[in-house]
Structure formats: structure tokens, C-alpha cells
Design a protein around this motif. Structure first.
Motif, short mmCIF file in Angstrom:
data_model
loop_
_atom_site.label_atom_id
_atom_site.label_comp_id
_atom_site.label_asym_id
_atom_site.label_seq_id
_atom_site.Cartn_x
_atom_site.Cartn_y
_atom_site.Cartn_z
N SER A 18 0.83 -1.21 0.00
CA SER A 18 0.00 0.00 0.00
C SER A 18 0.86 1.26 0.00
N ILE A 19 2.02 1.17 0.58
CA ILE A 19 2.92 2.33 0.63
C ILE A 19 3.66 2.48 -0.68
N GLN A 20 3.97 1.38 -1.34
CA GLN A 20 4.78 1.42 -2.56
C GLN A 20 4.08 2.19 -3.68
N GLN A 21 2.78 2.07 -3.80
CA GLN A 21 2.06 2.75 -4.88
C GLN A 21 2.19 4.27 -4.78
N PRO A 22 1.93 4.90 -3.63
CA PRO A 22 2.12 6.36 -3.56
C PRO A 22 3.58 6.78 -3.76
N THR A 51 5.76 5.27 -5.69
CA THR A 51 5.99 5.18 -7.13
C THR A 51 5.34 6.35 -7.85
N GLU A 52 4.11 6.69 -7.47
CA GLU A 52 3.43 7.82 -8.09
C GLU A 52 4.17 9.12 -7.80
N ASN A 53 4.66 9.26 -6.58
CA ASN A 53 5.41 10.47 -6.21
C ASN A 53 6.67 10.60 -7.06
N THR A 54 7.38 9.50 -7.24
CA THR A 54 8.59 9.51 -8.07
C THR A 54 8.24 9.90 -9.51
N SER A 55 7.15 9.33 -10.00
CA SER A 55 6.71 9.65 -11.36
C SER A 55 6.37 11.12 -11.49
N LEU A 56 5.68 11.66 -10.51
CA LEU A 56 5.31 13.08 -10.54
C LEU A 56 6.54 13.98 -10.46
N LYS A 57 7.54 13.58 -9.69
CA LYS A 57 8.78 14.36 -9.61
C LYS A 57 9.46 14.43 -10.98
#
Length: 71
Positions: free
Chosen positions: A15-19, A21-27
Motif C-alpha cells: 500500500s505504501i509502494q504505490q504512492p 511510485t506515483e510520487n517519483t513519477s510526478l517528480k
């Protein structure tokens, strides 16, 4: 950091990995967007310059045409 550690204990790792990953993508997007904006600005300036040149050329051709009609 302590808040993340506390959250990790309460929530499964998946559950933590998804946000994360999304945060890295947004960066990456945030880093990419200014470069893309600059590129598009340069293309827009080039297109405007070409349009100005074309407009001047059309005016010159129209003037030549009018001069030939009067001869």
C-alpha cells in the motif's frame, strides 16, 4: 521520517509502494515540464518568425503584382 516509519508499521508495504511510485513519477514530470515548456516556447517563436517572414513576402508579391497590372 518518523511519520513514514509509523505509517509503514500500520499499513502493508504494498500500500505504501504505490504512492511512493506515483510520487517519483510526478517528480520526473515536474522536472520534464519546464524543459518541454522551453522547447515549445522556442518552437512558437520560430513559427511566429516564419509567419512574419511569410507575411512580408506576400505583401512584396502583392505589390509586384499591382505594379505589373499598372504597366
Amino acid at each position: 521520517m518518523g511519520q513514514i516509519r509509523d505509517l509503514e508499521q500500520m499499513v502493508p508495504n504494498e500500500s505504501i509502494q504505490q504512492p511512493v511510485t506515483e510520487n517519483t513519477s510526478l517528480k520526473h514530470c515536474v522536472q520534464w515540464l519546464p524543459q518541454e515548456h522551453r522547447t515549445l516556447q522556442e518552437r512558437l517563436e520560430g513559427a511566429r518568425s516564419n509567419l512574419r517572414f511569410a507575411d512580408k513576402r506576400i505583401v512584396d508579391i502583392e505589390a509586384q503584382h499591382l505594379q505589373q497590372d499598372h504597366l
